[in-house]
Write a protein that holds these residues in place. Structure first.
Motif, short mmCIF file in Angstrom:
data_model
loop_
_atom_site.label_atom_id
_atom_site.label_comp_id
_atom_site.label_asym_id
_atom_site.label_seq_id
_atom_site.Cartn_x
_atom_site.Cartn_y
_atom_site.Cartn_z
N MET A 114 24.74 33.00 42.55
CA MET A 114 24.51 31.58 42.85
C MET A 114 25.71 30.75 42.40
O MET A 114 26.23 30.93 41.30
CB MET A 114 23.24 31.09 42.13
CG MET A 114 22.77 29.75 42.62
SD MET A 114 21.31 29.14 41.75
CE MET A 114 19.98 29.80 42.77
N LYS A 115 26.18 29.83 43.27
CA LYS A 115 27.36 29.03 42.92
C LYS A 115 27.01 27.94 41.91
O LYS A 115 25.88 27.48 41.84
CB LYS A 115 27.94 28.40 44.18
CG LYS A 115 28.58 29.46 45.06
CD LYS A 115 29.23 28.87 46.28
CE LYS A 115 29.72 30.02 47.17
NZ LYS A 115 30.06 29.55 48.50
N PRO A 124 26.44 24.52 40.76
CA PRO A 124 26.21 23.28 41.52
C PRO A 124 26.97 22.09 40.94
O PRO A 124 27.06 21.05 41.57
CB PRO A 124 24.70 23.07 41.41
CG PRO A 124 24.30 23.73 40.13
CD PRO A 124 25.25 24.91 39.97
N MET A 131 17.45 26.37 49.40
CA MET A 131 17.75 25.69 48.14
C MET A 131 17.50 26.59 46.93
O MET A 131 18.13 26.44 45.89
CB MET A 131 16.90 24.42 48.04
CG MET A 131 17.62 23.29 47.37
SD MET A 131 16.87 21.67 47.62
CE MET A 131 15.14 22.00 47.70
N LYS A 132 16.55 27.54 47.09
CA LYS A 132 16.24 28.45 45.99
C LYS A 132 17.41 29.41 45.72
O LYS A 132 17.60 29.87 44.60
CB LYS A 132 14.97 29.26 46.30
CG LYS A 132 13.71 28.41 46.27
CD LYS A 132 12.47 29.23 46.51
CE LYS A 132 11.25 28.32 46.60
NZ LYS A 132 10.10 28.99 47.22
N ILE A 133 18.18 29.68 46.76
CA ILE A 133 19.29 30.65 46.62
C ILE A 133 20.61 29.92 46.38
O ILE A 133 21.51 30.45 45.76
CB ILE A 133 19.40 31.50 47.91
CG1 ILE A 133 18.03 32.07 48.29
CG2 ILE A 133 20.43 32.62 47.73
CD1 ILE A 133 18.00 32.68 49.66
N HIS A 134 20.72 28.68 46.91
CA HIS A 134 22.01 27.98 46.85
C HIS A 134 21.87 26.69 46.05
O HIS A 134 21.35 25.69 46.55
CB HIS A 134 22.51 27.68 48.27
CG HIS A 134 22.74 28.92 49.08
ND1 HIS A 134 23.85 29.71 48.92
CD2 HIS A 134 21.98 29.54 50.02
CE1 HIS A 134 23.79 30.74 49.74
NE2 HIS A 134 22.66 30.67 50.41
N ALA A 135 22.37 26.71 44.83
CA ALA A 135 22.18 25.57 43.92
C ALA A 135 23.03 24.37 44.31
O ALA A 135 22.83 23.28 43.78
CB ALA A 135 22.49 25.99 42.49
#
Lengths: 354, 354
Positions: free
Chosen positions: A1-2, A4, B201-205
C-alpha cells in the motif's frame, strides 16, 4: 500500500490538529456563545421555510437579498459584501488570495488560534507581535514591525479574542497608512463594543472587515458570517469562494434576523451590562487580575489556573482554560452568560481562589 | 487610496469569475437537481429541530453522529469520513493539502469547471488529458501522461459532469498503481450508476472519494457532502477544515435522510428509468447525437446548439448550454426531470432540430 501522506505538503503535516476536549457541564461559559436564543417568531418563520421550500434546488447564486439587507444594516455598499458559513470561511478565503510560501502574515498575539493555522496551511511565515499589556494594542512595536517586514497580510481581531482588547481608530489608520498589505479586521465581537470601522474602509481600500452572526446575533449554530471590502476585493474573494456555499436555511435565517434586528438589541445591552458587573465584581476578588473587555467574555489571571478551572468544573461550570497559550500563563476566559449563570460563576470563583 | 489588489496573487487576478446568467423558466433542467423533494415527515422532523434547538450554541465539533451513519451507509470506517458544506468544500481542502506553485493537477476534460479553478487558485499547473470519446476515459493517454508528468494530484469525476462517462474499476486500479499522487474520485452522481469504489479505497490509501447529498438525496439546497479516505488523510483534511463548518440544521437533515434512505431509493430508480427512456428517445431523433450517461443528466450534440437552446428557452424549458467549452462544440446538457417535464422537453426538442 502506498503512503497516502507522501505528497501532502510538509507544513500541513506539522500543524497540530485543533482538538476540543469534551467536558460535562450544566453552565456553559467556554465558547463565547450568546445565551439568549432567537425569538420564537423568527424560529417559526424559518420552520415554515424548511417545510415549504423544495430541498432539491440550489440556493441563490448571489445571495443578493441577504447582501442588500447587510448593506442597509451596516451602511456599506451591497457589492462590497459577501457571505459565508461563519466569518472564518471568508477570513480563510481573503488570506488565501494573498498568502503562499514566502509571504508573511502578521498577527498580534495571543489571539484567535485559527489565523495562525490558516497562515501555516498556506505555507506563509507568521510574524507575531505580542501584546505588552491587554489594555491596548502594542502600537509602536506593531508599526516598527510593519515597516521592517512589509507583511503581505495582517489580521487584527478587535475586540481581540481572548484578551478583550480593542484597537482604536487612530492606530488602525496609522497601520493602514503604513502598510500596503491586505489588512483584515475581524470584528466577530464588535456589537459588544463601540467602534464599527466602516469609515476607515471608505478611505482605505486594502481594509477588509469580517463579522459574524455567531455572537451578538446568537446564531453560532447556524454558521453565518460576512465580509465587507472594496467591491474589487469582493470580486476576487467571490472567485475563490465556492458557488452556493451558504445553504437556503441559513440564508433565510440571516435575512429574518436582520429584518428583526431590534429583537437582538436588548439581549446585547443585557450582556454588556452583565460584562460590566462581572468585571467590577471580579476586580474586587483578591488573587484575581481581570482585564477590561469590549466583548462578551472576560480574561482573568489567577495564581493557579488548573485549580480554579477544576473547582468550577466540579460544580458544572465550564469556562475556557487558555493558560497553556504563551503570554497567558494562569489565565482563564469566561463567557458572559445569563445573570443567574454569572452569579453562580462568581460565587464558585470566590470560593476557589485562596 | 492604495491599490487593494496590489498584494493579491497574480493567478487569482487572472481567474475569470464564475457567473450564472439568470434565465426565466417554468421547467428547470439546467443544474442536475433532483426534482423529487424530501418526504414531508423528514421536513417536519427538521422543522421541529429548528424550533427546539437553541440557535446560539455551536454545532457538534466532530459531527460524530453523521459520520457514524455515513459509515453504516457506505461500508467505510467512521474515522475515515469527514463532512462539509457540499462535497466541493472537501474537494477544495483535499487539493489544498497537496497543491501549491510548481505542483501539478491532472484532469480529464471536459469536466466540472471547479477543479480547474481550485487548481489555479492554488497556483498549480493544470494538466489536461481530453476525452477521445465520451464512452470511456482515455486510458492509454491518461496512463502515459501520469508516467511522464508525475502529477501531485489527480481528480476524476465519475460519472463525469457533463459527459456522463464512468471510469471503470480496472482503469482506476491501473491509475492507482501507477501514481503516488493524491487521487480524488468525485462521485457526486454515483447513486445513479453502478460502481461505488469503496473496495479500491481499501487497497489504495492515496484514493479519496467525495460524495454529496445534492443529487440522489435531493438536498442541493442544504449543501452537504462528505469525503472518505484513509483515516490518516482524514486527520490532515480535518486540520485545514474550519471548525464547526457544517451548521446544526444541515447535520440534522443529513442524519434524518440517512435514517430514511429507503425513501430515496424509488425516486433514484425512477430517475434512472427516465434517463434510459430519454436516451432511447433522443437517440431516435435525426440530427441529435446523445451520449450514454450513468448520471442524472444527458449530454447531446446538435447541429446548432444556440438555436435548440433558444427554442427550448422560449417554451420555458431551461437546460445547460455547454457549447462554449472546448471539446463540446454544439453540445447541450439536460438534467433528467419528472416524467412530464422530460416529455415536454422531448416534444420541443423534436420540433427544434431540423
Amino acid at each position: 500500500m502506498k503512503d497516502p501522506l507522501k505528497k501532502i505538503r510538509p507544513e500541513i503535516l506539522k500543524i497540530s490538529a485543533y482538538l476540543l476536549k469534551p467536558h460535562p457541564y450544566s453552565i456553559k461559559l467556554n465558547q463565547n456563545e450568546n445565551p439568549f436564543d432567537a425569538p420564537d417568531f423568527i424560529k417559526e418563520q424559518l420552520a415554515m421555510k424548511v417545510l415549504q421550500r423544495p430541498w432539491g434546488r440550489y440556493p441563490d447564486f448571489y445571495a443578493t437579498g441577504l447582501c442588500q439587507k447587510l448593506a442597509t444594516h451596516t451602511g456599506w455598499v451591497p457589492e462590497g459584501i459577501t457571505v459565508g458559513n461563519g466569518s472564518n470561511e471568508l477570513l480563510q478565503l481573503a488570506l488565501h488570495l494573498v498568502l503562499e510560501r514566502g509571504k508573511k502574515l502578521l498577527l498580534v498575539t495571543p489571539t484567535f488560534a485559527l489565523y495562525r493555522i490558516i497562515g501555516l496551511s498556506n505555507a506563509a511565515s507568521i510574524l507575531e507581535v505580542s501584546f505588552e499589556n491587554f489594555h491596548e494594542f502594542p502600537g509602536r512595536r506593531l508599526l516598527e514591525t510593519i515597516e521592517r517586514e512589509s507583511p503581505e497580510a495582517l489580521v487584527f481581531c478587535s475586540p481581540n479574542n481572548p484578551t478583550g482588547t480593542s484597537m482604536d481608530e487612530g492606530m488602525l489608520r496609522q497601520i493602514l497608512e503604513l502598510t500596503d498589505g491586505l489588512v483584515v479586521l475581524d470584528q466577530a465581537y464588535h456589537e459588544f463594543s463601540e467602534y464599527h470601522g466602516i469609515e476607515a474602509m471608505k478611505i482605505h481600500a486594502h481594509l477588509v472587515i469580517t463579522r459574524t452572526f455567531s455572537k451578538a446575533m446568537a446564531a453560532a449554530g447556524l454558521r453565518v458570517g460576512y465580509l465587507m471590502a472594496h467591491p474589487e476585493v469582493i470580486r476576487q474573494v467571490n472567485k475563490v469562494k465556492l458557488p452556493y456555499n451558504v445553504n437556503f436555511v441559513t440564508l433565510a435565517a440571516a435575512e429574518a434576523m436582520l429584518d428583526n434586528f431590534s429583537s437582538f438589541v436588548r439581549p446585547i445591552q443585557e450582556l454588556v451590562k452583565e460584562r460590566r458587573r462581572l468585571y467590577r465584581e471580579m476586580s474586587e476578588i483578591d488573587g484575581i487580575e481581570v482585564f477590561p473587555s469590549q466583548a462578551n467574555f472576560l480574561l482573568f489571571r489567577v495564581r493557579d489556573a488548573a485549580r480554579v478551572f477544576g473547582a468550577l468544573q466540579q460544580k458544572g461550570i465550564l469556562i475556557r482554560d487558555v493558560s497553556s497559550t504563551p503570554g497567558l500563563e494562569n489565565c482563564l476566559r469566561v463567557t458572559v452568560g445569563l445573570s443567574h449563570e454569572n452569579e453562580q460563576f462568581l460565587s464558585v470563583l470566590k470560593e476557589s481562589v485562596p
